[in-house]
Design a protein around this motif. Structure first.
Motif, short mmCIF file in Angstrom:
data_model
loop_
_atom_site.label_atom_id
_atom_site.label_comp_id
_atom_site.label_asym_id
_atom_site.label_seq_id
_atom_site.Cartn_x
_atom_site.Cartn_y
_atom_site.Cartn_z
N UNK A 96 60.64 28.66 41.00
CA UNK A 96 61.35 28.18 39.94
C UNK A 96 60.76 26.79 39.36
N UNK A 97 60.45 26.02 40.67
CA UNK A 97 59.97 24.54 40.55
C UNK A 97 58.54 24.65 39.99
N UNK A 98 57.69 25.64 40.36
CA UNK A 98 56.32 25.86 39.86
C UNK A 98 56.28 26.10 38.43
N UNK A 99 56.94 27.08 38.06
CA UNK A 99 57.13 27.55 36.76
C UNK A 99 57.61 26.21 35.80
N UNK A 100 58.48 25.76 36.25
CA UNK A 100 59.11 24.49 35.41
C UNK A 100 58.04 23.28 35.25
N UNK A 101 57.16 23.17 36.24
CA UNK A 101 56.16 22.34 36.28
C UNK A 101 54.71 22.65 35.76
N UNK A 102 54.62 23.68 35.25
CA UNK A 102 53.56 24.46 34.51
C UNK A 102 52.41 24.78 35.69
N UNK A 103 52.67 24.97 36.85
CA UNK A 103 51.43 25.28 37.82
C UNK A 103 51.24 26.75 37.28
N UNK A 104 49.67 26.98 37.69
CA UNK A 104 49.28 28.49 37.60
C UNK A 104 49.86 29.40 38.61
N UNK A 105 49.42 30.63 38.36
CA UNK A 105 49.97 31.97 39.19
C UNK A 105 49.81 31.71 40.63
N UNK A 106 48.36 31.22 40.98
CA UNK A 106 48.21 31.13 42.45
C UNK A 106 48.72 29.91 42.86
N UNK A 107 48.97 28.72 42.36
CA UNK A 107 49.75 27.64 42.79
C UNK A 107 51.29 28.00 42.81
N UNK A 108 51.75 28.68 42.18
CA UNK A 108 53.12 29.16 42.08
C UNK A 108 53.21 29.87 43.27
N UNK A 109 52.43 31.01 43.67
CA UNK A 109 52.71 31.79 44.69
C UNK A 109 52.67 30.86 46.11
N UNK A 110 51.61 30.20 46.29
CA UNK A 110 51.45 29.21 47.25
C UNK A 110 52.66 28.24 47.61
N UNK A 111 52.89 27.78 46.39
CA UNK A 111 54.41 26.84 46.78
C UNK A 111 55.73 27.72 47.09
N UNK A 112 55.72 28.75 46.32
CA UNK A 112 56.95 29.76 46.76
C UNK A 112 56.96 30.12 48.33
N UNK A 113 55.57 30.36 48.84
CA UNK A 113 55.64 30.70 50.25
C UNK A 113 55.80 29.38 50.79
N UNK A 114 55.23 28.24 50.61
CA UNK A 114 55.30 27.08 51.48
C UNK A 114 56.82 26.69 51.73
N UNK A 115 57.70 26.99 50.42
CA UNK A 115 59.24 26.58 50.62
C UNK A 115 60.00 27.71 51.51
N UNK A 116 59.44 28.84 51.21
CA UNK A 116 60.16 29.97 52.13
C UNK A 116 59.76 29.60 53.75
N UNK A 117 58.57 29.05 54.08
CA UNK A 117 58.18 28.96 55.33
C UNK A 117 58.89 27.56 56.00
N UNK A 118 59.09 26.57 55.13
CA UNK A 118 59.63 25.31 55.43
C UNK A 118 61.06 25.32 55.71
N UNK A 119 61.69 26.29 55.08
CA UNK A 119 62.98 26.78 55.50
C UNK A 119 63.13 27.48 56.74
N UNK A 120 62.26 28.56 56.93
CA UNK A 120 62.33 29.06 58.41
C UNK A 120 62.19 28.12 59.61
N UNK A 121 61.54 27.01 59.22
CA UNK A 121 61.27 25.97 60.39
C UNK A 121 62.40 25.16 60.65
N UNK A 122 63.54 25.18 59.82
CA UNK A 122 64.57 24.56 60.12
C UNK A 122 65.90 25.12 60.49
N UNK A 123 66.91 24.57 61.26
CA UNK A 123 68.21 25.14 61.67
C UNK A 123 69.11 25.44 60.39
#
Ligand code: ADP
Length: 309
Positions: A260-287
């Motif tokens: 949602x952040x990526x779409x809202x900030x005009x990222x292209x598809x590849x960068x949006x998918x990259x950001x989405x994954x990074x957020x999912x992963x960053x969450x998995x690294x926290x308690x």
């Protein structure tokens, strides 16, 4: 403004009980109490990314008041519809000795026709100011499984992207409303297909069919195996590195927030998918659930490989 919809929020209480045994009493430390619900996780992560959102849904009774206060303390904007019945409590017993998690999930309150109408009134008002809508999670009793389809239609009339993250019957019917994006995991997509999908090709085939039904983006999350973004014209695959996983609960919600952040900030598809994954992963690294650290996201972005299939 991004709106998140959480129709059946909960107070999540988790107890750490080593050597948990059924039929036995256990003396425990006070449980860790959080304002739970998938949409609330999305809003929390959006806030950590610097994006304010408005939380909508139903809250009732003392539990509802507690969640409202908690969100206020966290600086989250909210306009929940107050209901008569009590917001639910969900209990998790975590036994680190045996690596088990036992959960008791209440069904939650029954929403009346009048309460549903009041929600729709608020929703319609807020919709006029919104740039993107995200609806996540299960439906409370009293709402028919087609409820997401109903609100999807309202959103489409305003030409705003609608993200739908749910499962089972409400996903099946929700797809008929042609949301902008859905985010099934492997299990949810299999449930939709009515058979266990094991291979990537099988999953892509089902996702393409969903796109042909009018959904613009199927963001298929694959846990430690990364994710795929399937559209009518494009199929992207995200390969992710191995990370030190602490608690992956809420990774799907964090992924939605990143998208949602990526779409809202005009990222292209590849960068949006990259950001989405990074957020999912960053969450998995926290308690904590629905928690990401921007510096870790930044680092992860460079380690994710996106390819076109
Ligand atoms: P859900 O929580 O909806 O089941 P997933 O478990 O697929 O969703 O997680 C969403 C995203 O979070 C994944 O696509 C991936 O990018 C990241 N993620 C989740 N679990 C892990 C893990 N164990 N290792 C690395 N990344 C993960």
């Amino acid at each position: 403004m991004i709106i998140t919809v959480t129709l059946n929020p909960a107070i999540d209480i988790s107890y750490r009980v080593n050597n948990f045994n059924i039929n036995k009493g256990h003396r425990v430390e006070n449980g860790l109490k959080t304002a739970g619900g998938k949409g609330l996780n999305v809003s929390r992560v959006l806030k950590q990314l610097g994006e304010q959102s408005l939380c909508l849904g139903f809250l009732g009774g003392q539990n509802g008041k507690w969640i409202k206060k908690r969100l206020e303390m966290d600086g989250m904007e909210q306009s929940f519809t107050t209901i008569t019945e009590e917001t639910r409590t969900c209990l998790a017993i975590i036994d680190e000795d045996h690596s088990t998690q036992t959960e008791l999930l209440e069904k939650g309150p029954n929403v009346s026709e009048e309460e549903k109408e009041r929600f729709l009134e608020t929703f319609n008002q807020q919709l006029k100011k919104a740039k993107l809508i995200i609806a996540s999670g299960s439906l409370p009793l009293g709402l028919e499984p087609s409820f997401y389809k109903e609100i999807c239609k309202l959103v489409k009339e305003e030409n705003i992207p609608f993200f739908l993250d749910t499962s089972g019957e409400s996903l099946k019917l929700g797809i008929e409303g042609s949301p902008f994006l859905i985010k099934p995991n492997q299990e949810e997509l299999s449930q939709f297909a009515g058979k266990e999908l094991m291979k990537i090709e099988e999953m892509v085939e089902v996702a393409v069919k969903i796109c042909n039904q009018g959904v613009q983006n199927v963001l298929l999350s694959l846990g430690e195996n990364g994710a795929m973004l399937v559209r009518k014209d494009t199929i992207l695959k995200a390969d992710i590195p191995t990370i030190p996983v602490v608690n992956p609960v809420g990774s799907g919600d964090s992924m939605i927030a990143g998208m949602a952040y990526s779409i809202n900030n005009g990222f292209d598809l590849k960068e949006s998918l990259r950001m989405a994954c990074a957020c999912g992963m960053a969450n998995a690294m926290e308690a904590k659930t629905g928690f990401v650290q921007p510096e870790i996201i930044k680092q992860l972005l460079s380690e994710i490989n996106i390819t076109t299939l």
